[in-house]
Design a protein around this motif. Structure first.
Motif: not given
Lengths: 277, 253
Positions: B137-140, B142-143, B248-249, B251
């Motif tokens: 997932h993109t947010e993972h 980015r973090l 990060t909207s 997904t």
């Protein structure tokens, strides 16, 4: 003449048997340690709890033993120095060396070196040398126990079996020759001398003090190519791995440490030590 | 998602990849595979090679990056790998990551960069492809990119301090950090939908242009290490700001 040749053949055969007997006795006395002579797949899969053996990478406790087998006390001293510098409890700047007392020694060898290095009456070279001498008997015992080092009495026994066997064979052959002309006797004496000399040299080579250790060191030379390169160029700085390369190659193998030092064991004039807390 | 190749093409890929390695390294990899197979038996699920050995740019000083996937991590079983792995490392810089098959999909949230890196370029040497069905997932991502870059920035500060009188050490350390941030920077570019070859030189070049920072001191081998360390700090600061402000909207994986 053919009778004399037959006797000589018999002497050579029995002489060979003497050498063979020395090898077999040596093999039995040395124990079942280094019987795998190559880094075979099965040797690679051996359990790590086994002793120093071809196919098993040496652990931290084996490094000084390897140094001793390769280059004696001097190599042990150099390996201790490299181990101390890479572990960080000994630091060098110019020609002086400082000890960081808050860094604990990782093994017995380093603990012994740390103790001697802390002695204000000793130079660094003297501390290295004394530590190596103190560690030598224990390392030799381990080497003998592991079949990597033949004690003097065992070497002499094996040589006696090999050379003595050849000599006995020649004498028996001579006794068996009931009739012999002067010319045949001279020829026999010459060949018998060659048989005994060859047997002696063969036995000497096959019963060398650390012939089995040689196999171990040769194998390590073969498998440590990348490690050696990484230590040389400073990429590998783990104390154990750096010490392993020092044990195999001496200070020259650890370029990043060796070039910065000017340690001369013989003259004991390595830079002064000072302690830091 | 990268489709799983057929068993036949996988075998061909493995042979092709191994054939491109220097003979001595290839021999050690094959020897290691045989030893690992013998040591683990049915518990060895698959072996994957990734990194420069597959991506290209492999030199005589490159690591051979392997992933051993196992189905049991019993300590006694793992101990059997001690000698094969130690020999592989000393002889040919073979670096093995040991993963359990059941943890691979569940760890996608914390290892997105590693998985991105592996999925982008890997070859299966033994067994099936454990990364074929992964979802990242993109947010993972980015973090993790931010965490890796911040970690590298902290390490760089300490490196500069610790190597005040050790220029070689600084050079080695900067080199190590550069290799460490290659994958996070490639992932950062992926977050911007920029698709590029993920070798270090290309990634630095593209990231330098995008963030408008000078990366030349980092790519010049002859450059002294302090300017390289300063340039690395500048790149890291710019990249951290960039990823921190990233929207990060989205997904999509």
């Amino acid at each position: 003449m053919s009778y004399a040749l037959g006797c000589l053949g018999l002497a050579a055969l029995l002489g060979g048997l003497g050498v063979l007997a020395a090898m077999v006795v040596g093999y039995v006395l040395d124990g079942p340690v280094l019987r795998s002579s190559s880094a075979s797949t099965s040797a690679m899969a051996l359990a790590p709890s086994q002793p120093l053996i071809v196919g098993r990478m040496p652990g931290p406790d084996d490094v000084l033993l390897l140094a001793l087998l390769r280059g004696g006390v001097r190599a042990v001293a150099e390996t201790l120095l490299v181990g101390a510098l890479s572990a960080g409890w000994l630091r060098h700047q110019g020609t002086s060396y400082s000890i960081l007392h808050d860094v604990e020694a990782r093994d017995r060898g380093q603990a012994v070196f740390q103790r001697h290095a802390a002695d204000p009456l000793l130079s660094l070279g003297q501390a290295m040398h004394r530590s190596a001498l103190e560690l030598e008997p224990g390392l030799l015992l381990r080497a003998e126990g592991g079949g990597l080092w033949r004690p003097t009495d065992r070497r002499l026994l094996l040589r006696a079996i090999g050379t003595g066997g050849a000599l006995t064979a020649v004498l028996l052959s001579l006794a068996w020759m009931r009739v012999m002309t002067t010319e045949a006797l001279a020829a026999f004496a010459l060949v018998a001398f060659v048989v005994v000399a060859v047997s002696h040299e063969l036995t000497k080579a096959l019963t060398a003090r650390h012939r089995q250790a040689h196999a171990m060191l040769t194998w390590l030379d073969e498998v440590c190519g990348s490690l050696r390169d990484d230590v040389q160029n400073g990429r590998e700085r783990d104390p154990h791995r750096v010490s392993l390369v020092a044990a195999l190659d001496g200070l020259e193998g650890t370029h990043w440490v060796g070039t910065a030092l000017n340690v001369r064991l013989e003259s004991h004039d390595a830079g002064s030590l000072r302690a830091q807390n | 998602m990268i489709p799983s190749p057929s068993p036949t093409s996988r075998a061909k890929n493995a042979q092709t990849v191994l054939a491109l390695l220097p003979a001595a390294v290839r021999h050690r990899v094959e020897e290691l595979l045989a030893a690992v197979n013998q040591a683990l038996g049915r518990h060895l699920v698959s072996v994957v090679v990734y990194g420069s050995a597959v991506r290209g740019g492999f030199t005589h000083r490159s690591d051979v990056d392997l992933i051993l996937v196992i189905d049991d991590d019993d300590a006694l079983l793992l101990r059997r790998l001690a000698d094969p792995l130690a020999i592989g490392r000393a002889a040919a810089r073979i670096d093995c990551l040991i993963l359990k098959d059941s943890e691979i999909p569940r760890a996608a949230d914390v290892f997105p960069i590693l998985y991105d890196d592996v999925r982008a370029c890997h070859t299966v040497l033994f067994g099936g492809d454990p990364f074929a069905e992964l979802v990242v997932h993109t947010e993972h991502r980015r973090l993790r990119v931010e965490q890796e870059l911040r970690d590298a920035r902290i390490r760089l500060r300490r490196l500069v301090v610790d190597t005040a009188v050790d220029d070689v050490g600084l050079s080695v350390g900067v080199d190590h950090l550069l290799k460490q941030i290659r994958a996070p920077l490639a992932s950062l570019l992926r977050l911007h939908d920029i698709v590029t070859p993920d070798d270090l030189i290309t990634v630095l070049d593209v990231i330098g242009k995008r963030l408008q920072v000078d990366t030349i001191p980092l790519t010049q081998k002859a450059a002294s290490s302090l300017p390289a360390a300063i340039a690395l700090g500048t790149v890291l600061d710019a990249a951290i700001d960039d990823v921190d402000e990233l929207d990060t909207s989205r997904t999509v994986t």
